[in-house]
Motif scaffolding. Structure first.
Motif, PDB file in Angstrom:
ATOM      1  N   THR A 149       0.929  -0.936   0.380  1.00 42.14           N
ATOM      2  CA  THR A 149       0.184  -0.445  -0.182  1.00 42.14           C
ATOM      3  C   THR A 149       0.349   1.396  -0.347  1.00 42.14           C
ATOM      4  O   THR A 149       1.946   1.206   0.360  1.00 42.14           O
ATOM      5  N   THR A 150       0.318   2.124  -0.302  1.00 36.89           N
ATOM      6  CA  THR A 150       1.272   3.339  -0.107  1.00 36.89           C
ATOM      7  C   THR A 150       1.437   4.105   1.116  1.00 36.89           C
ATOM      8  O   THR A 150       2.559   4.162   0.866  1.00 36.89           O
ATOM      9  N   CYS A 151       1.321   3.875   1.970  1.00 34.23           N
ATOM     10  CA  CYS A 151       1.279   4.400   3.268  1.00 34.23           C
ATOM     11  C   CYS A 151       2.851   2.798   3.789  1.00 34.23           C
ATOM     12  O   CYS A 151       3.576   3.576   4.376  1.00 34.23           O
ATOM     13  N   ARG A 152       2.779   2.139   3.327  1.00 33.85           N
ATOM     14  CA  ARG A 152       3.717   1.161   3.395  1.00 33.85           C
ATOM     15  C   ARG A 152       4.977   1.238   2.486  1.00 33.85           C
ATOM     16  O   ARG A 152       5.956   1.099   3.382  1.00 33.85           O
ATOM     17  N   ARG A 153       4.758   1.765   1.406  1.00 37.09           N
ATOM     18  CA  ARG A 153       6.314   2.334   0.973  1.00 37.09           C
ATOM     19  C   ARG A 153       6.826   3.624   1.812  1.00 37.09           C
ATOM     20  O   ARG A 153       8.246   3.491   0.983  1.00 37.09           O
ATOM     21  N   LYS A 154       5.176   4.456   2.072  1.00 40.34           N
ATOM     22  CA  LYS A 154       6.333   5.214   2.576  1.00 40.34           C
ATOM     23  C   LYS A 154       6.621   5.202   3.767  1.00 40.34           C
ATOM     24  O   LYS A 154       7.663   5.358   4.153  1.00 40.34           O
ATOM     25  N   PHE A 211       1.796   0.155  10.233  1.00 40.17           N
ATOM     26  CA  PHE A 211       0.160   0.378  11.308  1.00 40.17           C
ATOM     27  C   PHE A 211      -1.264   0.956  10.167  1.00 40.17           C
ATOM     28  O   PHE A 211      -2.002   0.539  10.338  1.00 40.17           O
ATOM     29  N   MET A 212      -0.883   2.201   9.595  1.00 34.16           N
ATOM     30  CA  MET A 212      -1.800   2.542   9.343  1.00 34.16           C
ATOM     31  C   MET A 212      -2.758   2.503   7.628  1.00 34.16           C
ATOM     32  O   MET A 212      -2.533   2.486   6.580  1.00 34.16           O
ATOM     33  N   PRO A 213      -3.857   2.215   7.786  1.00 34.21           N
ATOM     34  CA  PRO A 213      -4.504   1.565   6.911  1.00 34.21           C
ATOM     35  C   PRO A 213      -4.609   2.738   5.557  1.00 34.21           C
ATOM     36  O   PRO A 213      -4.238   4.395   5.582  1.00 34.21           O
ATOM     37  N   GLU A 220     -14.943  14.977   4.373  1.00 36.31           N
ATOM     38  CA  GLU A 220     -15.327  14.795   5.960  1.00 36.31           C
ATOM     39  C   GLU A 220     -14.038  14.105   6.517  1.00 36.31           C
ATOM     40  O   GLU A 220     -14.506  13.905   7.474  1.00 36.31           O
ATOM     41  N   LEU A 221     -14.176  12.734   6.160  1.00 32.28           N
ATOM     42  CA  LEU A 221     -14.026  11.401   7.339  1.00 32.28           C
ATOM     43  C   LEU A 221     -12.118  11.927   7.246  1.00 32.28           C
ATOM     44  O   LEU A 221     -11.749  11.728   8.209  1.00 32.28           O
ATOM     45  N   GLN A 222     -11.443  12.115   6.489  1.00 33.22           N
ATOM     46  CA  GLN A 222     -10.226  12.760   6.780  1.00 33.22           C
ATOM     47  C   GLN A 222      -9.706  13.649   7.518  1.00 33.22           C
ATOM     48  O   GLN A 222      -9.278  13.464   8.497  1.00 33.22           O
ATOM     49  N   ARG A 223     -10.881  14.738   7.297  1.00 30.31           N
ATOM     50  CA  ARG A 223     -10.895  15.994   8.821  1.00 30.31           C
ATOM     51  C   ARG A 223     -11.073  15.258  10.383  1.00 30.31           C
ATOM     52  O   ARG A 223     -10.929  15.450  11.059  1.00 30.31           O
ATOM     53  N   ARG A 224     -12.300  14.686   9.938  1.00 31.31           N
ATOM     54  CA  ARG A 224     -12.440  14.084  10.953  1.00 31.31           C
ATOM     55  C   ARG A 224     -11.611  12.607  11.632  1.00 31.31           C
ATOM     56  O   ARG A 224     -11.328  13.400  12.650  1.00 31.31           O
ATOM     57  N   ILE A 225     -11.135  12.286  11.545  1.00 31.67           N
ATOM     58  CA  ILE A 225      -9.763  11.262  11.692  1.00 31.67           C
ATOM     59  C   ILE A 225      -8.497  12.189  12.185  1.00 31.67           C
ATOM     60  O   ILE A 225      -8.162  12.454  13.805  1.00 31.67           O
ATOM     61  N   GLU A 226      -8.549  13.378  11.422  1.00 31.89           N
ATOM     62  CA  GLU A 226      -7.125  14.204  11.802  1.00 31.89           C
ATOM     63  C   GLU A 226      -7.388  15.079  13.183  1.00 31.89           C
ATOM     64  O   GLU A 226      -7.069  14.792  14.049  1.00 31.89           O
ATOM     65  N   ILE A 253       0.471   8.124  17.283  1.00 30.45           N
ATOM     66  CA  ILE A 253      -0.156   7.082  17.640  1.00 30.45           C
ATOM     67  C   ILE A 253      -1.682   7.446  17.641  1.00 30.45           C
ATOM     68  O   ILE A 253      -2.237   5.654  17.029  1.00 30.45           O
ATOM     69  N   ALA A 254      -2.174   8.302  18.284  1.00 27.44           N
ATOM     70  CA  ALA A 254      -3.945   8.494  17.942  1.00 27.44           C
ATOM     71  C   ALA A 254      -4.126   7.517  16.417  1.00 27.44           C
ATOM     72  O   ALA A 254      -5.471   7.437  16.354  1.00 27.44           O
ATOM     73  N   LYS A 255      -3.313   8.919  15.327  1.00 22.10           N
ATOM     74  CA  LYS A 255      -4.403   8.030  14.429  1.00 22.10           C
ATOM     75  C   LYS A 255      -4.205   7.367  13.880  1.00 22.10           C
ATOM     76  O   LYS A 255      -4.875   7.185  12.936  1.00 22.10           O
ATOM     77  N   VAL A 256      -3.738   6.380  14.409  1.00 24.84           N
ATOM     78  CA  VAL A 256      -3.506   4.874  13.479  1.00 24.84           C
ATOM     79  C   VAL A 256      -4.727   4.196  14.036  1.00 24.84           C
ATOM     80  O   VAL A 256      -5.432   3.689  13.840  1.00 24.84           O
TER      81      VAL A 256
END
Length: 200
Positions: free
Chosen positions: A8-13, A62-64, A136-142, A190-193
Motif C-alpha cells: 500500500t502507499t502507506c507501507r511504501r512510505k 500500521f496505518m490503513p 469529511e472523513l479525513q478531517r474527522r480522523i485528523e 499513535i492516536a491517528k493509527v
C-alpha cells in the motif's frame, strides 16, 4: 508485479521513512565512532531525527491506506508547503544553538530564539490547510486524533506538574516546555493509527 508494487502507499512510505531513519542513525553512529569534529548536539539531532523517522515508519506501516482517496493536488500542495518548512527547521536546529551564542544584541537574540518556533508555525499552517481542505472523513480522523493527543499530553503534563510539586521528579522548565510540541506530535501519530483503523 514486484513485492514493492504490491504494498500500500502507506507501507511504501513506511519503507522510505525507515531507510531515511536508519541512514540518519548510521550517520550519527559513524560520526561518533570516527570522532568527527562535530559536537554532541549535532550527533543528538541526527540521532533524534533518525529515531523519529523510524518511529514514523512503524506508524505508517500500521496505518490503513486512506491516502489513495485524497486528491493528488491537495497532497502535492501539502508536501510543497510542509517539506520546505521541515527542511528549514532541520537546518536551523543544526546551527541554532551556535547562532544563539554568537548573537549578543537582545533584539536579535529574540529573533534567533524564536526562529524555530516561526518554522513550526509554518509547518502548522501547512497541516491546517491540509485538514481544512480534506474530505469529511479525513478531517474527522485528523481532528479526533488531534483531540486525543491534546488531552493525553495535557493530562501527562499536569500529572508531571503534580509530581514536580511533590518533589518526586525534577524536570528543568526549559526541557518541559520544549518537549510539549514533540510529545503532541508523537501522541498524535499513535492516536491517528487507532482512529484511522477504526474508520477503515
Amino acid at each position: 508485479m514486484s513485492a514493492l508494487d504490491s504494498l500500500t502507499t502507506c507501507r511504501r512510505k513506511a519503507l522510505l521513512f525507515l531507510a531515511l531513519g536508519l541512514g540518519f542513525l548510521a550517520l550519527a553512529w559513524i560520526a561518533h565512532v570516527a570522532a568527527w569534529p562535530v559536537g554532541d548536539r549535532f550527533l543528538g539531532i541526527l540521532a533524534g531525527f533518525g529515531a523519529g523517522a523510524v518511529f514514523s515508519s512503524v506508524l505508517l506501516w500500521f496505518m490503513p491506506d486512506a491516502g489513495g482517496g485524497m486528491p493528488k493536488a491537495l497532497m502535492r500542495r501539502y508536501y510543497r508547503e510542509f517539506i520546505p518548512a521541515m527542511a528549514g527547521y532541520i537546518a536551523v536546529m543544526l546551527v541554532w544553538k551556535k547562532l544563539l551564542d554568537w548573537v549578543q544584541a537582545p533584539a536579535l537574540r529574540v529573533l534567533v530564539a524564536l526562529l524555530p518556533a516561526l518554522l513550526i508555525l509554518w509547518i502548522m499552517r501547512a497541516f491546517v490547510r491540509y485538514v481544512s481542505d480534506s474530505d469529511e472523513l479525513q478531517r474527522r480522523i485528523e481532528l479526533e486524533s488531534g483531540a486525543v493527543a491534546g488531552l493525553a499530553v495535557s493530562a501527562g503534563y499536569m500529572a508531571a506538574g503534580f509530581l514536580q510539586t511533590a518533589h518526586l521528579i525534577d524536570i528543568p522548565s526549559k526541557v518541559a516546555m520544549l518537549w510539549v510540541f514533540p510529545m503532541l506530535c508523537f501522541t498524535y501519530g499513535i492516536a491517528k493509527v487507532f482512529v484511522a483503523r477504526r474508520y477503515s
